[in-house]
Enzyme design. Structure first.
Site, PDB file in Angstrom:
ATOM      1  N   LYS A  36       0.813  -1.225   0.000  1.00 15.46           N
ATOM      2  CA  LYS A  36       0.000   0.000   0.000  1.00 15.46           C
ATOM      3  C   LYS A  36       0.848   1.278   0.000  1.00 15.46           C
ATOM      4  O   LYS A  36       0.302   2.361  -0.142  1.00 15.46           O
ATOM      5  CB  LYS A  36      -0.906   0.022   1.228  1.00 15.46           C
ATOM      6  N   ARG A 131      -6.769   0.691  16.948  1.00 13.44           N
ATOM      7  CA  ARG A 131      -7.215   0.953  15.588  1.00 13.44           C
ATOM      8  C   ARG A 131      -8.248  -0.135  15.301  1.00 13.44           C
ATOM      9  O   ARG A 131      -9.127  -0.344  16.112  1.00 13.44           O
ATOM     10  CB  ARG A 131      -6.031   0.997  14.598  1.00 13.44           C
TER      11      ARG A 131
HETATM   12  C1  LIG Z   1      -0.018  -1.055   6.858  1.00  9.79           C
HETATM   13  C2  LIG Z   1      -0.437  -2.324   7.464  1.00  9.79           C
HETATM   14  C3  LIG Z   1       0.491  -3.371   7.618  1.00  9.79           C
HETATM   15  C4  LIG Z   1       1.948  -3.234   7.245  1.00  9.79           C
HETATM   16  O1  LIG Z   1       2.621  -2.485   8.186  1.00  9.79           O
HETATM   17  P1  LIG Z   1       4.194  -2.229   8.074  1.00  9.79           P
HETATM   18  O2  LIG Z   1       4.554  -1.562   9.334  1.00  9.79           O
HETATM   19  O3  LIG Z   1       4.380  -1.372   6.871  1.00  9.79           O
HETATM   20  O4  LIG Z   1       4.854  -3.541   7.920  1.00  9.79           O
HETATM   21  C5  LIG Z   1       0.041  -4.561   8.138  1.00  9.79           C
HETATM   22  N1  LIG Z   1      -1.239  -4.728   8.507  1.00  9.79           N
HETATM   23  C6  LIG Z   1      -2.156  -3.754   8.367  1.00  9.79           C
HETATM   24  C7  LIG Z   1      -3.558  -4.030   8.789  1.00  9.79           C
HETATM   25  C8  LIG Z   1      -1.791  -2.519   7.846  1.00  9.79           C
HETATM   26  O5  LIG Z   1      -2.694  -1.555   7.718  1.00  9.79           O
END
Ligand SMILES: *Cc1c(COP(=O)(O)O)cnc(C)c1O
Length: 357
Positions: A36, A131
């Site tokens: 993302k 969250r």
């Molecule tokens: C962005 C995200 C991740 C990845 O996190 P990083 O710190 O970039 O590895 C994993 N799980 C969810 C639900 C996320 O939103």
């Protein structure tokens, strides 16, 4: 060359993806690469295809559609708990989704049945970061409803820590997840295939054998793209670091008093830019702003540059301590953290420069 520009080190990202996959493999953990962070850019996505990553996750359906159109055949996970309104479209492209609401599960089930498809569900549990995720006491209730729905398969439970409140993944909260998995399996006589225990920050637990033997999925973005783990304040020593770098052009360079002058807005506080009075300082402005970057996440390559702040289109720096001589029209280079990268990749005003070195 147009500025600002973001230099993207493609082969380093590919190397990182391969390394991360191998590192997790050694712990019997499947990597879901989180993509993302680069706004669906297909040249960057290609690094993941070349590294033969068999599971990816993105938050935006728009990006997911592009990956399928580019021929990606592996698992696609909807990383952000989906909107009910996008599910009818989304289920055409995804294999798996994270879920925390029964309404969303119902919408996913309905859309899946219509397409004669089965979507895997990972229930998100909030272990304290506040969250997404159900609270532990409501997990069984949600699981019971999801199990009943045609079109869905309860495939796993997961959690996300670090991203909102900044709660660290540790032995205690991760063990809770393992406990909940066992409870669900017992209560409903099912097998929960996956514990998707977290993100980049969770890799810090991998040298704990007890945890590593239960966790079998991690969703990793930052570690691969940047080689960093900001939550645990560390760099992965076997990975390439800061594979996205910004270059911006100096449009003003002048000695100015460090303190603002005049009546301050907002009850005298101004924009909280009141600095200590350091007398005359050498100030530089670069032509890039909040629309393009998160200035908190810009790390100048040159020592002696301090980023003071930004407005929509201006980046303001103190360059008094810079050893080399600079001039208007010169270019400064910055390493970027995740949020600066994310915004730079999203900004239509930032040119993308792809490198393979
Ligand atoms: C962005 C995200 C991740 C990845 O996190 P990083 O710190 O970039 O590895 C994993 N799980 C969810 C639900 C996320 O939103």
């Amino acid at each position: 060359m147009d500025f600002p520009v973001i230099d993207i080190y493609l082969n380093k990202i590919e190397e990182n993806a391969l390394q991360m996959k191998a590192m997790l493999n050694d712990n019997n953990i499947n990597l879901t690469a989180v993509v993302k962070g680069f706004a669906g850019d297909l040249k960057v996505f290609n690094c993941f295809q070349k590294a033969a990553i068999n599971s990816i996750a993105d938050s935006r359906l728009q990006n997911i559609k592009k990956y399928r159109a580019a021929g990606y055949q592996g698992e696609i996970m909807m990383l952000r708990i989906p909107m009910c309104s996008e599910l009818e479209e989304a289920v055409k492209y995804i294999d798996t989704t994270l879920i925390s609401e029964i309404e969303t599960a119902r919408a996913a089930a309905k859309a899946a049945v219509k397409l004669n498809k089965e979507i895997k569900v990972i229930i998100m549990v909030d272990l304290g970061d506040r969250r997404e995720g159900v609270l532990a006491e409501n997990l069984k209730e949600l699981a019971a409803e999801i199990i009943k729905l045609d079109g869905l398969k309860l495939d796993g439970i997961g959690t996300n820590l670090g991203c909102f409140a900044g709660v660290l993944p540790d032995e205690k909260n991760t063990k809770e997840l393992i406990k909940y998995k066992k409870e669900l399996e017992k209560e409903f006589s099912i097998k929960i295939n996956r514990i998707s225990a977290g993100n980049t920050a969770t890799t810090i637990l991998l040298n704990n054998n007890e945890l590593s033997s239960s966790i079998n999925n991690l969703r990793i973005g930052e570690g691969i793209l940047l080689g960093t783990d900001i939550i645990n304040e560390r760099l992965f020593n076997n990975l390439n670091h800061y594979n996205f770098r910004l270059r911006a052009e100096i449009i003003e360079l002048k000695a100015k008093p460090s303190n603002p002058e005049g009546e301050m807005a907002f009850g005298g506080k101004g924009r909280n830019q009141i600095l200590k009075d350091q007398g005359l300082r050498q100030r530089a402005i670069a032509a890039v702003g909040k629309q393009d970057i998160d200035y908190h996440g810009l790390y100048p390559l040159d020592k002696g540059i301090e980023v003071l702040g930004a407005s929509s289109d201006h980046l303001i720096m103190d360059v008094t301590d810079l050893k080399r001589k600079i001039a208007v029209g010169d270019i400064l280079t910055f390493k970027m953290n995740y949020s600066a990268m994310l915004r730079a990749m999203t900004s239509v005003y930032v040119k993308k420069n792809y490198l393979n070195k």
